[in-house]
Design a protein around this motif. Structure first.
Motif, short mmCIF file in Angstrom:
data_model
loop_
_atom_site.label_atom_id
_atom_site.label_comp_id
_atom_site.label_asym_id
_atom_site.label_seq_id
_atom_site.Cartn_x
_atom_site.Cartn_y
_atom_site.Cartn_z
N ALA A 40 -4.97 -1.24 8.92
CA ALA A 40 -3.96 -2.11 9.52
C ALA A 40 -4.60 -3.46 9.83
O ALA A 40 -5.79 -3.54 10.16
CB ALA A 40 -3.42 -1.48 10.80
N LEU A 41 -3.83 -4.51 9.73
CA LEU A 41 -4.34 -5.84 10.01
C LEU A 41 -4.30 -6.12 11.51
O LEU A 41 -3.33 -5.77 12.19
CB LEU A 41 -3.53 -6.89 9.26
CG LEU A 41 -3.49 -6.76 7.73
CD1 LEU A 41 -2.68 -7.90 7.14
CD2 LEU A 41 -4.90 -6.74 7.16
N GLN A 54 -0.26 5.85 19.07
CA GLN A 54 0.76 5.30 18.19
C GLN A 54 0.22 4.93 16.81
O GLN A 54 0.99 4.68 15.88
CB GLN A 54 1.38 4.04 18.82
CG GLN A 54 2.19 4.30 20.07
CD GLN A 54 3.46 5.07 19.79
OE1 GLN A 54 3.97 5.08 18.67
NE2 GLN A 54 3.99 5.73 20.81
N MET A 55 -1.09 4.89 16.68
CA MET A 55 -1.70 4.47 15.42
C MET A 55 -1.60 5.58 14.38
O MET A 55 -1.92 6.73 14.65
CB MET A 55 -3.16 4.08 15.62
CG MET A 55 -3.38 2.76 16.30
SD MET A 55 -2.82 1.32 15.37
CE MET A 55 -4.00 1.25 14.03
N ASP A 56 -1.16 5.21 13.20
CA ASP A 56 -1.20 6.10 12.05
C ASP A 56 -1.21 5.24 10.80
O ASP A 56 -1.27 4.01 10.88
CB ASP A 56 -0.01 7.08 12.05
CG ASP A 56 1.34 6.39 12.10
OD1 ASP A 56 1.49 5.31 11.48
OD2 ASP A 56 2.27 6.92 12.74
N ASP A 57 -1.14 5.86 9.65
CA ASP A 57 -1.26 5.10 8.40
C ASP A 57 0.00 4.34 8.04
O ASP A 57 0.02 3.61 7.04
CB ASP A 57 -1.66 6.04 7.26
CG ASP A 57 -3.09 6.53 7.40
OD1 ASP A 57 -3.86 5.90 8.16
OD2 ASP A 57 -3.45 7.54 6.76
N ASP A 58 1.07 4.46 8.86
CA ASP A 58 2.26 3.65 8.66
C ASP A 58 2.21 2.33 9.42
O ASP A 58 3.13 1.52 9.32
CB ASP A 58 3.51 4.42 9.10
CG ASP A 58 3.88 5.51 8.11
OD1 ASP A 58 3.44 5.44 6.94
OD2 ASP A 58 4.61 6.45 8.50
N VAL A 59 1.15 2.11 10.18
CA VAL A 59 0.98 0.84 10.90
C VAL A 59 0.39 -0.19 9.95
O VAL A 59 -0.67 0.04 9.36
CB VAL A 59 0.07 1.03 12.13
CG1 VAL A 59 -0.20 -0.32 12.80
CG2 VAL A 59 0.70 1.99 13.12
N LYS A 102 0.82 -1.21 0.00
CA LYS A 102 0.00 0.00 0.00
C LYS A 102 0.85 1.27 0.00
O LYS A 102 0.53 2.26 -0.65
CB LYS A 102 -0.92 0.02 1.22
CG LYS A 102 -1.85 -1.19 1.36
CD LYS A 102 -2.87 -1.25 0.24
CE LYS A 102 -3.83 -2.40 0.40
NZ LYS A 102 -4.88 -2.14 1.39
N ALA A 103 1.95 1.23 0.76
CA ALA A 103 2.86 2.37 0.85
C ALA A 103 4.20 1.88 1.38
O ALA A 103 4.23 1.02 2.27
CB ALA A 103 2.29 3.45 1.77
#
Length: 287
Positions: free
Chosen positions: A217-218, A178-183, A123-124
């Motif tokens: 995120a999974l 801590q959650m963001d779109d890099d997780v 995805k990224a």
């Protein structure tokens, strides 16, 4: 050999990574074991949460004996009838669609995180962060060690695998921070069992599920210890109504024989392409 000789020879040749009890086990039946001096014990460890049917269960002994006489190993380059029967049973019990068989819980968790990383990076390029919890235990390979929330397992190894973040178990605000779109994944035990038995607060798993959905995120549930009816249902996630994206299993599912793996829904079945993951012994006919 007598007890003294067995202990001395073991200590001479085996890598000293276990703190053993001074007992030489020789026979098991049901929940009881006998040492080579005839002393009888109740195994409250259950082989470290493994012997779910006890020792020498006649159905298990018969199945293993019959399969050993036919085909112990042939690799996953071929199909076997016994494997497809096992796949069907595990899929039905886990509520998932696709299964990967491994040999131990660390392998199952390693494979689950590897799949999550591949999913995220597709995805990224920066979507590879994995969040797990303090006081968790996920294994002793480098990646599962980095996901394990006990400092004493980390000492002496230098830098662990990058991209891992630990948060307090059951604290949704700490996780949210801590959650963001890099997780790419959140890895949790539905009930922790290594640093004490820790049951999460009501609604916690539902809140984690919602955060994972928000950030694509999974959600991985490590059910190595909690799986196979140890909490009263086939898997502990079934008490909460929160279904993970990846479920890992091991320990009790083999009844004493090394069996492990992870399970996913159909939508994640093709994250791995042939050659991306594997193993020589996982899913062998005897297991």
């Amino acid at each position: 050999m007598d007890k003294k000789t067995i202990v001395e020879e073991t200590e001479k040749y085996y890598l000293p990574v276990f703190g053993r009890y001074p007992m030489v086990m020789e026979l098991g039946h049901g929940c009881r074991v006998w040492d080579n001096e005839g002393n009888e014990y109740v195994d409250a460890f259950a082989g470290i949460a493994v012997n779910s049917l006890g020792y020498n269960h006649p159905v298990l002994v018969k199945a293993i004996s019959e399969q050993a006489a036919k085909l112990m190993h042939c690799s996953n380059l071929y199909y076997t009838e016994i494997q497809v029967k096992a796949l069907r049973v595990v899929a039905e019990a886990t509520g998932m669609d696709r299964i990967f068989f491994a040999n131990c819980g660390a392998e199952g968790n390693e494979g689950a995180m590897k799949l999550a990383r591949k999913y995220g990076v597709s995805k990224a390029p920066t979507k590879y962060k994995i969040i797990s919890a303090d006081e968790s235990f996920h294994g002793r390979t480098f990646d599962t060690l980095a996901a394990t929330g006990h400092d004493y397992y980390h000492v002496g190894y230098g830098p662990l695998s990058p991209g891992h973040v630990l948060v307090p178990y059951g604290d949704i605000k700490a996780l949210e921070a801590q959650m963001d779109d890099d997780v790419c994944a959140v890895l949790l035990e539905p009930i922790q069992g290594e640093g004490g038995v820790h049951v999460p607060p009501a609604e916690y798993l539902q809140q984690v599920r919602a955060l994972c959905d928000k950030h694509d995120a999974l959600l991985i549930f490590d059910e190595v210890q909690t799986g196979v009816a140890r909490t009263g249902k086939w898997f502990a996630y079934m008490h909460s109504g929160v279904k993970p994206d990846i479920l890992t299993f091991a320990k009790g599912i083999g009844g004493g024989f090394p069996v492990a793996g992870f399970a996913v829904p159909e939508r994640l079945a093709h994250v791995f392409k042939p050659g991306d993951h594997g193993g020589t012994f996982g899913g062998n006919p005897l297991a």
